[in-house]
Design a protein around this motif. Structure first.
Motif, PDB file in Angstrom:
ATOM      1  N   LYS A  85      14.044   2.471   2.423  1.00  0.00           N
ATOM      2  CA  LYS A  85      14.276   3.193   1.038  1.00  0.00           C
ATOM      3  C   LYS A  85      15.036   2.307   0.106  1.00  0.00           C
ATOM      4  O   LYS A  85      15.778   1.491   0.497  1.00  0.00           O
ATOM      5  N   GLY A  86      14.875   2.748  -1.142  1.00  0.00           N
ATOM      6  CA  GLY A  86      15.823   1.961  -2.053  1.00  0.00           C
ATOM      7  C   GLY A  86      15.483   2.351  -3.497  1.00  0.00           C
ATOM      8  O   GLY A  86      14.550   2.924  -3.883  1.00  0.00           O
ATOM      9  N   ASP A  87      15.992   1.392  -4.352  1.00  0.00           N
ATOM     10  CA  ASP A  87      15.851   1.701  -5.831  1.00  0.00           C
ATOM     11  C   ASP A  87      14.790   0.828  -6.305  1.00  0.00           C
ATOM     12  O   ASP A  87      13.853   0.395  -5.576  1.00  0.00           O
ATOM     13  N   ALA A  88      14.694   0.609  -7.607  1.00  0.00           N
ATOM     14  CA  ALA A  88      13.527  -0.209  -8.472  1.00  0.00           C
ATOM     15  C   ALA A  88      13.383  -1.504  -7.893  1.00  0.00           C
ATOM     16  O   ALA A  88      12.440  -2.182  -7.686  1.00  0.00           O
ATOM     17  N   GLU A  89      14.781  -2.199  -7.696  1.00  0.00           N
ATOM     18  CA  GLU A  89      14.666  -3.447  -7.219  1.00  0.00           C
ATOM     19  C   GLU A  89      13.930  -3.780  -5.747  1.00  0.00           C
ATOM     20  O   GLU A  89      13.133  -4.728  -5.673  1.00  0.00           O
ATOM     21  N   TRP A  90      14.442  -2.790  -4.872  1.00  0.00           N
ATOM     22  CA  TRP A  90      13.517  -2.677  -3.653  1.00  0.00           C
ATOM     23  C   TRP A  90      12.041  -2.612  -3.662  1.00  0.00           C
ATOM     24  O   TRP A  90      11.487  -3.163  -3.076  1.00  0.00           O
ATOM     25  N   GLN A  91      11.690  -1.464  -4.488  1.00  0.00           N
ATOM     26  CA  GLN A  91      10.435  -1.495  -4.843  1.00  0.00           C
ATOM     27  C   GLN A  91       9.491  -2.605  -5.172  1.00  0.00           C
ATOM     28  O   GLN A  91       8.438  -2.580  -4.781  1.00  0.00           O
ATOM     29  N   GLU A 104       1.553 -10.137  -2.527  1.00  0.00           N
ATOM     30  CA  GLU A 104       1.427 -11.813  -2.363  1.00  0.00           C
ATOM     31  C   GLU A 104       1.140 -12.198  -0.728  1.00  0.00           C
ATOM     32  O   GLU A 104       0.732 -13.299  -0.760  1.00  0.00           O
ATOM     33  N   ALA A 105       1.809 -11.326   0.062  1.00  0.00           N
ATOM     34  CA  ALA A 105       1.929 -12.048   1.281  1.00  0.00           C
ATOM     35  C   ALA A 105       1.553 -11.150   2.649  1.00  0.00           C
ATOM     36  O   ALA A 105       2.020 -11.604   3.559  1.00  0.00           O
ATOM     37  N   ARG A 106       1.112 -10.138   2.406  1.00  0.00           N
ATOM     38  CA  ARG A 106       0.850  -9.147   3.566  1.00  0.00           C
ATOM     39  C   ARG A 106      -0.134  -9.883   4.822  1.00  0.00           C
ATOM     40  O   ARG A 106      -0.159  -9.416   5.849  1.00  0.00           O
ATOM     41  N   GLY A 107      -0.912 -10.702   4.085  1.00  0.00           N
ATOM     42  CA  GLY A 107      -1.801 -11.411   5.245  1.00  0.00           C
ATOM     43  C   GLY A 107      -0.914 -12.547   5.917  1.00  0.00           C
ATOM     44  O   GLY A 107      -1.798 -13.157   6.699  1.00  0.00           O
ATOM     45  N   GLU A 108      -0.037 -12.769   5.490  1.00  0.00           N
ATOM     46  CA  GLU A 108       0.927 -13.991   5.919  1.00  0.00           C
ATOM     47  C   GLU A 108       1.521 -13.380   7.414  1.00  0.00           C
ATOM     48  O   GLU A 108       1.510 -12.299   7.702  1.00  0.00           O
ATOM     49  N   THR A 109       2.131 -14.614   8.263  1.00  0.00           N
ATOM     50  CA  THR A 109       2.764 -14.152   9.225  1.00  0.00           C
ATOM     51  C   THR A 109       4.092 -13.250   8.908  1.00  0.00           C
ATOM     52  O   THR A 109       4.264 -13.443   7.667  1.00  0.00           O
ATOM     53  N   LEU A 110       4.930 -12.876   9.858  1.00  0.00           N
ATOM     54  CA  LEU A 110       6.168 -12.377   9.508  1.00  0.00           C
ATOM     55  C   LEU A 110       7.211 -13.192   8.728  1.00  0.00           C
ATOM     56  O   LEU A 110       7.799 -12.871   7.776  1.00  0.00           O
ATOM     57  N   LYS A 111       7.166 -14.506   9.478  1.00  0.00           N
ATOM     58  CA  LYS A 111       8.137 -15.698   8.759  1.00  0.00           C
ATOM     59  C   LYS A 111       7.612 -15.814   7.497  1.00  0.00           C
ATOM     60  O   LYS A 111       8.465 -15.835   6.380  1.00  0.00           O
ATOM     61  N   VAL A 133       0.661  -9.660 -10.657  1.00  0.00           N
ATOM     62  CA  VAL A 133       1.033  -8.766 -11.723  1.00  0.00           C
ATOM     63  C   VAL A 133      -0.255  -8.881 -12.819  1.00  0.00           C
ATOM     64  O   VAL A 133      -0.241  -7.984 -13.468  1.00  0.00           O
ATOM     65  N   CYS A 134      -0.665  -9.923 -12.772  1.00  0.00           N
ATOM     66  CA  CYS A 134      -1.715 -10.109 -14.064  1.00  0.00           C
ATOM     67  C   CYS A 134      -3.267 -10.182 -13.548  1.00  0.00           C
ATOM     68  O   CYS A 134      -3.873 -10.652 -14.309  1.00  0.00           O
ATOM     69  N   ASP A 135      -3.943  -9.541 -12.414  1.00  0.00           N
ATOM     70  CA  ASP A 135      -4.999  -9.885 -12.004  1.00  0.00           C
ATOM     71  C   ASP A 135      -5.858  -8.612 -12.347  1.00  0.00           C
ATOM     72  O   ASP A 135      -6.920  -8.750 -12.385  1.00  0.00           O
ATOM     73  N   GLY A 136      -5.339  -7.844 -13.089  1.00  0.00           N
ATOM     74  CA  GLY A 136      -6.064  -6.548 -13.783  1.00  0.00           C
ATOM     75  C   GLY A 136      -6.230  -5.631 -12.470  1.00  0.00           C
ATOM     76  O   GLY A 136      -7.265  -4.761 -13.010  1.00  0.00           O
ATOM     77  N   ILE A 137      -6.101  -5.652 -11.439  1.00  0.00           N
ATOM     78  CA  ILE A 137      -6.256  -4.771 -10.351  1.00  0.00           C
ATOM     79  C   ILE A 137      -4.877  -3.909 -10.341  1.00  0.00           C
ATOM     80  O   ILE A 137      -3.656  -4.344 -10.389  1.00  0.00           O
ATOM     81  N   LYS A 138      -5.104  -2.446 -10.253  1.00  0.00           N
ATOM     82  CA  LYS A 138      -3.857  -1.526 -10.143  1.00  0.00           C
ATOM     83  C   LYS A 138      -3.148  -1.653  -8.903  1.00  0.00           C
ATOM     84  O   LYS A 138      -3.905  -2.111  -7.695  1.00  0.00           O
ATOM     85  N   ASP A 139      -1.909  -2.029  -9.039  1.00  0.00           N
ATOM     86  CA  ASP A 139      -1.043  -2.312  -7.579  1.00  0.00           C
ATOM     87  C   ASP A 139      -0.797  -1.263  -6.857  1.00  0.00           C
ATOM     88  O   ASP A 139       0.411  -0.565  -7.059  1.00  0.00           O
ATOM     89  N   ALA A 175       1.198  -2.097   6.605  1.00  0.00           N
ATOM     90  CA  ALA A 175       1.776  -3.381   5.685  1.00  0.00           C
ATOM     91  C   ALA A 175       2.634  -3.063   4.848  1.00  0.00           C
ATOM     92  O   ALA A 175       3.683  -3.772   4.376  1.00  0.00           O
ATOM     93  N   ALA A 176       2.578  -1.854   4.010  1.00  0.00           N
ATOM     94  CA  ALA A 176       3.511  -1.407   2.953  1.00  0.00           C
ATOM     95  C   ALA A 176       5.001  -1.203   3.685  1.00  0.00           C
ATOM     96  O   ALA A 176       5.983  -1.544   3.245  1.00  0.00           O
ATOM     97  N   ASP A 177       4.830  -0.614   4.993  1.00  0.00           N
ATOM     98  CA  ASP A 177       5.961  -0.179   5.638  1.00  0.00           C
ATOM     99  C   ASP A 177       6.670  -1.622   6.112  1.00  0.00           C
ATOM    100  O   ASP A 177       8.029  -1.589   6.130  1.00  0.00           O
ATOM    101  N   ARG A 178       5.936  -2.498   6.433  1.00  0.00           N
ATOM    102  CA  ARG A 178       6.479  -3.825   6.883  1.00  0.00           C
ATOM    103  C   ARG A 178       7.123  -4.414   5.729  1.00  0.00           C
ATOM    104  O   ARG A 178       8.354  -4.998   6.041  1.00  0.00           O
ATOM    105  N   ALA A 179       6.409  -4.411   4.597  1.00  0.00           N
ATOM    106  CA  ALA A 179       6.959  -5.053   3.501  1.00  0.00           C
ATOM    107  C   ALA A 179       8.276  -4.541   3.083  1.00  0.00           C
ATOM    108  O   ALA A 179       9.302  -5.280   2.754  1.00  0.00           O
ATOM    109  N   GLY A 180       8.348  -3.067   3.270  1.00  0.00           N
ATOM    110  CA  GLY A 180       9.453  -2.332   2.707  1.00  0.00           C
ATOM    111  C   GLY A 180      10.686  -2.723   3.650  1.00  0.00           C
ATOM    112  O   GLY A 180      12.013  -2.777   3.315  1.00  0.00           O
ATOM    113  N   ARG A 181      10.361  -2.993   4.823  1.00  0.00           N
ATOM    114  CA  ARG A 181      11.595  -3.377   5.848  1.00  0.00           C
ATOM    115  C   ARG A 181      12.120  -4.690   5.624  1.00  0.00           C
ATOM    116  O   ARG A 181      13.519  -4.928   5.575  1.00  0.00           O
ATOM    117  N   ILE A 182      11.167  -5.607   5.385  1.00  0.00           N
ATOM    118  CA  ILE A 182      11.591  -6.960   5.018  1.00  0.00           C
ATOM    119  C   ILE A 182      12.402  -7.100   3.779  1.00  0.00           C
ATOM    120  O   ILE A 182      13.452  -7.636   3.668  1.00  0.00           O
TER     121      ILE A 182
END
Length: 224
Positions: A96-102, A111-118, A157-163, A170-177
């Protein structure tokens, strides 16, 4: 208790009570040339007993034990060893965290959820390296959302798709990283990289910037 220990404890006790009782005795009497050594010791012992008697039992116990280790309040302590595996991430507290973490979590997810953990850690390094660089905004959100008439620094950010982060795992993984990296985990993968791209493209700056790493589908570069 040996004499040296008694004197040390008495000195501490004197400080705890303002130091007045011990100072008065030693200054006014123990320096007198008319007193022999035995009398001086007796006077010191008497002063110590008087001073110790004025200190509460709990305070004496605290003086005898010495200072306690104080844990700093604030963010969770970052593990001294960072392992790039999901088992390691799963052992950490729920992120969990503030806006910077989000902002960092969102960037890693889109940008990278399909990438390896590294690979995901490496993208986080790039974003934080930019924050540290005078050439870029001084916040994670500023770096992630930076754009110009030529487009955005990060394509999502600019692809016109809602983020929206629809994939919970994948979101939990990105949040932990993101939490680990913001809390000071080492940036040991990209040697200070500030740029990256996939193998499918070849931007013009890739010919000018030194390449620092190749992780998964991404190539990493450091801006001179």
């Amino acid at each position: 208790m040996r004499l040296r220990q008694i004197w040390a404890l008495a000195a501490c006790a004197a400080l705890a009570t303002g130091g007045a009782a011990f100072a008065d005795v030693t200054v006014s009497q123990s320096n007198s040339p008319a007193l022999d050594i035995a009398e001086q010791v007796a006077l010191l012992m008497g002063a110590e007993q008087e001073t110790l008697g004025a200190v509460s039992a709990s305070k004496l116990a605290a003086l005898a034990q010495g200072p306690k280790t104080i844990k700093k309040a604030g963010k969770a302590e970052t593990p001294t060893v960072l392992r790039y595996d999901d088992g390691f991430l799963a052992q950490l507290p729920a992120p969990k965290g503030d806006a910077e973490w989000q902002c960092l979590q969102s960037a890693l997810y889109h940008e990278a959820r399909g990438e390896t953990l590294k690979g995901q850690f490496a993208v986080a390094e790039v974003i934080l390296n930019r924050v540290d660089s005078p050439k870029y905004p001084k916040s994670v959100c500023g770096v992630v959302n930076q754009g110009s008439s030529k487009g955005c620094q990060f394509s999502f950010v600019c692809d016109g798709i809602k983020d929206v982060m629809r994939e919970k795992a994948a979101a939990d993984r990105a949040g932990r990283i993101a939490r680990l990296m913001l809390d000071g985990a080492p940036r040991a993968l990209t040697e200070g990289a500030t740029h990256f791209h996939t193998r499918a493209v070849r931007p013009g700056w890739a010919h000018r910037f030194p390449r620092t790493a190749q992780i998964g589908a991404h190539l990493f570069y450091r801006q001179p």
